[in-house]
Design an enzyme around this catalytic site. Structure first.
Site, PDB file in Angstrom:
ATOM      1  N   PHE A 183       0.847  -1.193   0.000  1.00 46.77           N
ATOM      2  CA  PHE A 183       0.000   0.000   0.000  1.00 46.77           C
ATOM      3  C   PHE A 183       0.885   1.246   0.000  1.00 46.77           C
ATOM      4  O   PHE A 183       1.564   1.556   0.975  1.00 46.77           O
ATOM      5  CB  PHE A 183      -0.938  -0.009   1.211  1.00 46.77           C
ATOM      6  CG  PHE A 183      -1.981   1.076   1.111  1.00 46.77           C
ATOM      7  CD1 PHE A 183      -2.897   1.083   0.071  1.00 46.77           C
ATOM      8  CD2 PHE A 183      -2.026   2.102   2.029  1.00 46.77           C
ATOM      9  CE1 PHE A 183      -3.844   2.089  -0.045  1.00 46.77           C
ATOM     10  CE2 PHE A 183      -2.977   3.109   1.937  1.00 46.77           C
ATOM     11  CZ  PHE A 183      -3.878   3.100   0.885  1.00 46.77           C
ATOM     12  N   ARG A 184       0.924   1.939  -1.146  1.00 47.52           N
ATOM     13  CA  ARG A 184       1.712   3.162  -1.375  1.00 47.52           C
ATOM     14  C   ARG A 184       3.211   2.935  -1.139  1.00 47.52           C
ATOM     15  O   ARG A 184       3.920   3.810  -0.626  1.00 47.52           O
ATOM     16  CB  ARG A 184       1.210   4.327  -0.502  1.00 47.52           C
ATOM     17  CG  ARG A 184      -0.247   4.651  -0.695  1.00 47.52           C
ATOM     18  CD  ARG A 184      -0.582   5.242  -2.068  1.00 47.52           C
ATOM     19  NE  ARG A 184      -2.011   5.372  -2.208  1.00 47.52           N
ATOM     20  CZ  ARG A 184      -2.773   4.498  -2.888  1.00 47.52           C
ATOM     21  NH1 ARG A 184      -2.238   3.465  -3.531  1.00 47.52           N
ATOM     22  NH2 ARG A 184      -4.068   4.667  -2.969  1.00 47.52           N
ATOM     23  N   ARG A 185       3.655   1.724  -1.488  1.00 49.06           N
ATOM     24  CA  ARG A 185       5.097   1.470  -1.421  1.00 49.06           C
ATOM     25  C   ARG A 185       5.458   0.332  -2.375  1.00 49.06           C
ATOM     26  O   ARG A 185       4.576  -0.382  -2.861  1.00 49.06           O
ATOM     27  CB  ARG A 185       5.543   1.148   0.007  1.00 49.06           C
ATOM     28  CG  ARG A 185       4.935  -0.078   0.572  1.00 49.06           C
ATOM     29  CD  ARG A 185       5.248  -0.237   2.054  1.00 49.06           C
ATOM     30  NE  ARG A 185       4.339  -1.181   2.625  1.00 49.06           N
ATOM     31  CZ  ARG A 185       4.408  -2.492   2.464  1.00 49.06           C
ATOM     32  NH1 ARG A 185       5.399  -3.028   1.767  1.00 49.06           N
ATOM     33  NH2 ARG A 185       3.515  -3.284   2.986  1.00 49.06           N
TER      34      ARG A 185
END
Ligand SMILES: Cc1cc2nc3c(=O)[nH]c(=O)nc-3n(C[C@H](O)[C@H](O)[C@H](O)COP(=O)(O)OP(=O)(O)OC[C@H]3O[C@@H](n4cnc5c(N)ncnc54)[C@H](O)[C@@H]3O)c2cc1C
Length: 290
Positions: free
Chosen positions: A167-169
């Site tokens: 998640f967002r990485r």
């Protein structure tokens, strides 16, 4: 410091603020905008040999640069490294390509799968490295292969099974993303363009205008609304110096002309503490700090 073949690419003491949505921050000691993979590799090789840290700036929509700037080499990918091409069901985009170019060219070529990312600012490289996206969907799931450059200057290709997106990485954060290949499906170009426009209009209604000095302060926490968390902690319109949370667009911070990075950091830390005390939820900062 750099060989004569690179000298004309290098600018010293380049202000970084104009590259960032927040328009604050200091200078890059060295700055270059390579337009080919060879230039990118050579810049990295020589910077690393000289012991300089290397950073990449994309659209600057998720970046906070401190007043001290970057005592190293900052790269901004252009030319071939910012082009978008389609062939069959594959879209290839340079890491420096604006994400909206990839989204609109995919729709125009009748390739489905990127329309819902319309309106996310920044570059393809920035989006893939941070696995940007919308609720329950992100760009990493479309990526089939990436062409990267190690900070040593060595180029490499990574296939889907070597890529990890969370998640967002992603596991690409220490690499320089030169090109991304995405697997898309076939669709009707006119219909895709309509969907893209509808997404864009919807997104524009929920985010500040694109000419504002704004940033998404926090990663949207899963299962909670950022607006509710800020309200509950009394932080919906919190401010620090010249930086304030937007009352109209929850989760976005807006800065005035005299804002500095320390005010942004002070405000986000204060909000994170207040939300944790009130709701027990640890907000994660979204902005990358240089
Ligand atoms: C108004 C607004 C709306 C937004 N909406 C969304 C949203 O809906 N969803 C979402 O996920 N995010 C959103 N964001 C956050 C931001 O747009 C995304 O994170 C975007 O993908 C960042 O891309 P960028 O090119 O601007 O990255 P930058 O800000 O330039 O850089 C961010 C990080 O990515 C790295 N990076 C950039 N390019 C490369 C490259 N080629 N190789 C390696 N590293 C690279 C940088 O080094 C830095 O660490 C929004 C931001 C704003 C201001």
């Amino acid at each position: 410091m750099f060989s004569s073949s690179l000298a004309e690419l290098i600018t010293e003491n380049k202000p970084l603020a104009p590259f960032c949505w927040l328009k604050i921050g200091g200078n890059a000691r060295f700055f270059a905008a390579p337009s080919t993979l060879d230039q990118l590799c050579q810049l990295c090789t020589e910077a690393t040999q000289a012991g300089l840290p290397i950073r990449v700036i994309g659209g600057g929509s998720n970046l906070l640069v401190r007043a001290a700037g970057v005592d190293g080499l900052v790269l901004h990918l252009t030319g071939e490294l910012a082009e978008v091409k389609t062939q069959g069901n594959t879209l290839s985009a340079g890491g420096g390509a604006p994400l909206h170019d990839a989204v609109s060219q995919a729709a125009a070529a009748g390739l489905a799968g990127l329309e819902e990312f319309a309106g996310i600012p920044g570059s393809v490289g920035g989006a893939v490295v941070s696995n940007s996206g919308v609720t329950n969907d992100d760009i990493g799931s479309r990526v089939k292969r990436v062409h990267v450059v190690h900070r040593s200057g060595e180029p490499a290709v990574m296939e889907r099974d070597q890529l990890q997106f969370g998640f967002r990485r992603s596991n690409l954060e220490d690499l320089i993303l030169a090109e991304v290949e995405m697997d898309l499906s076939s669709g009707d170009s006119a219909e895709l363009t309509r969907r893209l426009q509808a997404t864009w209009i919807g997104k524009r209604a929920t985010q500040p205008p694109t000419d504002a000095r704004v940033a998404q302060a926090f990663i949207e926490p899963s299962g909670s609304s950022i607006a509710d968390l800020l309200d509950a902690a009394g932080m919906r319109t919190a401010a620090e110096g010249e930086v304030a949370m937007s009352s109209q667009f929850p989760g976005y911070l807006m800065v005035n002309e005299n804002a500095d990075a320390e005010q942004v950091l002070a405000l986000t830390s204060r909000i994170m503490r207040a939300v944790e005390v009130q709701s027990g939820i640890q907000l994660q900062p979204q902005l990358k700090i240089w």
